[in-house]
Design a protein around this motif. Structure first.
Motif, PDB file in Angstrom:
ATOM      1  N   UNK A 216      39.283  24.922  47.709  1.00  0.00           N
ATOM      2  CA  UNK A 216      39.994  26.233  47.851  1.00  0.00           C
ATOM      3  C   UNK A 216      41.848  25.863  47.546  1.00  0.00           C
ATOM      4  N   UNK A 217      41.274  25.317  46.573  1.00  0.00           N
ATOM      5  CA  UNK A 217      42.727  25.561  45.302  1.00  0.00           C
ATOM      6  C   UNK A 217      42.130  26.582  43.874  1.00  0.00           C
ATOM      7  N   UNK A 218      40.431  26.026  43.888  1.00  0.00           N
ATOM      8  CA  UNK A 218      40.115  26.755  43.414  1.00  0.00           C
ATOM      9  C   UNK A 218      40.248  28.893  43.512  1.00  0.00           C
ATOM     10  N   UNK A 219      40.152  28.809  44.885  1.00  0.00           N
ATOM     11  CA  UNK A 219      40.022  29.707  45.760  1.00  0.00           C
ATOM     12  C   UNK A 219      41.202  30.575  45.626  1.00  0.00           C
ATOM     13  N   UNK A 220      42.870  29.696  45.416  1.00  0.00           N
ATOM     14  CA  UNK A 220      43.766  30.432  45.610  1.00  0.00           C
ATOM     15  C   UNK A 220      44.294  30.505  44.352  1.00  0.00           C
ATOM     16  N   UNK A 225      44.956  35.791  40.331  1.00  0.00           N
ATOM     17  CA  UNK A 225      44.426  36.080  39.630  1.00  0.00           C
ATOM     18  C   UNK A 225      43.431  37.868  39.549  1.00  0.00           C
ATOM     19  N   UNK A 226      42.936  37.424  41.252  1.00  0.00           N
ATOM     20  CA  UNK A 226      42.699  38.750  41.421  1.00  0.00           C
ATOM     21  C   UNK A 226      43.956  40.058  41.619  1.00  0.00           C
ATOM     22  N   UNK A 227      44.514  39.595  42.308  1.00  0.00           N
ATOM     23  CA  UNK A 227      45.512  40.340  42.720  1.00  0.00           C
ATOM     24  C   UNK A 227      46.781  40.895  42.116  1.00  0.00           C
ATOM     25  N   UNK A 228      46.414  39.751  40.697  1.00  0.00           N
ATOM     26  CA  UNK A 228      47.542  40.859  39.573  1.00  0.00           C
ATOM     27  C   UNK A 228      46.407  41.195  38.548  1.00  0.00           C
ATOM     28  N   UNK A 229      44.944  41.301  39.083  1.00  0.00           N
ATOM     29  CA  UNK A 229      44.369  42.205  37.771  1.00  0.00           C
ATOM     30  C   UNK A 229      43.462  43.673  39.203  1.00  0.00           C
ATOM     31  N   UNK A 230      44.518  43.543  40.173  1.00  0.00           N
ATOM     32  CA  UNK A 230      44.374  44.677  41.400  1.00  0.00           C
ATOM     33  C   UNK A 230      43.021  43.951  41.953  1.00  0.00           C
TER      34      UNK A 230
END
Length: 327
Positions: A216-220, A225-230
């Motif tokens: 879960x920590x890795x998924x967070x 990172x995904x939201x930062x890259x859109x």
């Protein structure tokens, strides 16, 4: 090297050894700041005098015991230390119990206990080795930072560890907290019990904490990172449906057969030494579709498959299959 968070003496019988406590664990949880939605401004908390509305320095704050109706008895920190001057520096073993008798619900935090000098190593090792050989824990109380703790002292390889424990009145009775618990009217057949035991035996493994990861920590982190890259992250699949009581024996038998089909993960299966790399080629390994999700994730981690923490079980099987085909 870390500094001890407490120092004192540990006694058993007439034997005394000066020791220090060291924190045994650390928190790797991903932490967030609080922001105001829309502005992104940081939210901060302050110590405010509720009468004047002014901020108060931490040095000017004392403890107050509430007597009710707005009346308090003010207690200074040093006054708490004074009422237990000796106890605050002594861990006195009141008795020793079998480790298996202590329910895990009583354990709270864990500390390493170390001798405060090389001249105390022999006495320290004597206690550690005796506890290890007897498979027992020493029960004691001691005071630290204005609070008294019940503790269990036990042996690990090369070190003594101390678990602070909850007092009996701090552990809730499950019968008062949980509505649905089995009683004597809930009967299981001898066949169901025998098959369930077979499944447990087949899945029994040696404990190795390095086999497990905080996915879960890795998924967070991947979400950030995904939201930062859109980008978007696919959500995890929902849990499987509950087992129907009518199909219970069938589910148990299928579980046992499934484990046998993949060669078993229990102690009866052939194991490689810790840290030893597999010499098998991917094509010689068993069908990964029979593995559990945790086993699939471990394989994906070893194979360095990107995005593995957000994959469903089926996606992990597919990704491992493609990696094997490409090898």
């Amino acid at each position: 090297m870390a500094r001890s968070i407490w120092s004192g003496v540990l006694t058993f019988g007439l034997v005394t050894v000066p020791v220090g406590l060291f924190t045994a664990t650390e928190d790797h949880t991903v932490h967030f700041h609080q922001l105001e939605r829309g502005t992104g401004d940081r939210i901060r908390y302050k110590r405010i005098n509720e009468r004047t509305g002014e901020e108060v320095d931490s040095r000017d704050i004392v403890k107050g015991y509430d007597l009710g109706d707005g009346e308090y008895v003010v207690i200074e920190p040093e006054e708490l230390d004074e009422i237990a001057p000796g106890k605050s520096k002594v861990v006195d073993m009141a008795g020793f119990v079998d480790l298996g008798q202590i329910e895990p619900v009583y354990f709270d935090r864990t500390y390493y206990v170390a001798p405060r000098g090389k001249e105390y190593l022999k006495v320290y090792e004597l206690l550690r080795a005796a506890l290890e050989q007897a498979n027992k824990a020493g029960i004691a109380t001691f005071t630290m930072r204005g609070k008294q703790y019940l503790t269990a002292l036990r042996a690990q390889e090369n070190v003594l560890v101390m678990h602070t424990m909850r007092w009996a009145d701090e552990v809730r009775d499950p019968r008062d907290e949980v509505e649905n618990l089995p009683d004597r009217r809930q009967k299981v057949t001898s066949g169901e019990l025998r098959t369930a035991r077979q499944l447990i035996d087949a899945l029994t493994v040696d404990w190795n904490p390095e086999d497990y990861q905080d996915t879960f920590e890795e998924r967070v982190k991947e979400l950030v990172e995904a939201k930062r890259e859109g980008k978007e992250i696919v959500g995890e699949a929902g849990p499987p449906e509950a087992t129907n009581v009518i199909d219970l024996m069938s589910a148990l038998k299928q579980s046992v057969e499934r484990n046998r089909a993949k060669g078993g993960t229990g102690k009866s299966a052939t194991k490689k030494g810790r840290g030893e790399q597999s010499q098998e080629s991917e094509s010689e390994q068993e069908d990964v579709s029979a593995l559990t999700k945790s086993e699939l994730y471990r394989r994906a981690t070893d194979a360095k498959i990107p995005g593995r923490s957000k994959m469903t079980r089926e996606q992990l099987v597919e990704a491992l299959g493609k990696r094997r085909a490409a090898a």
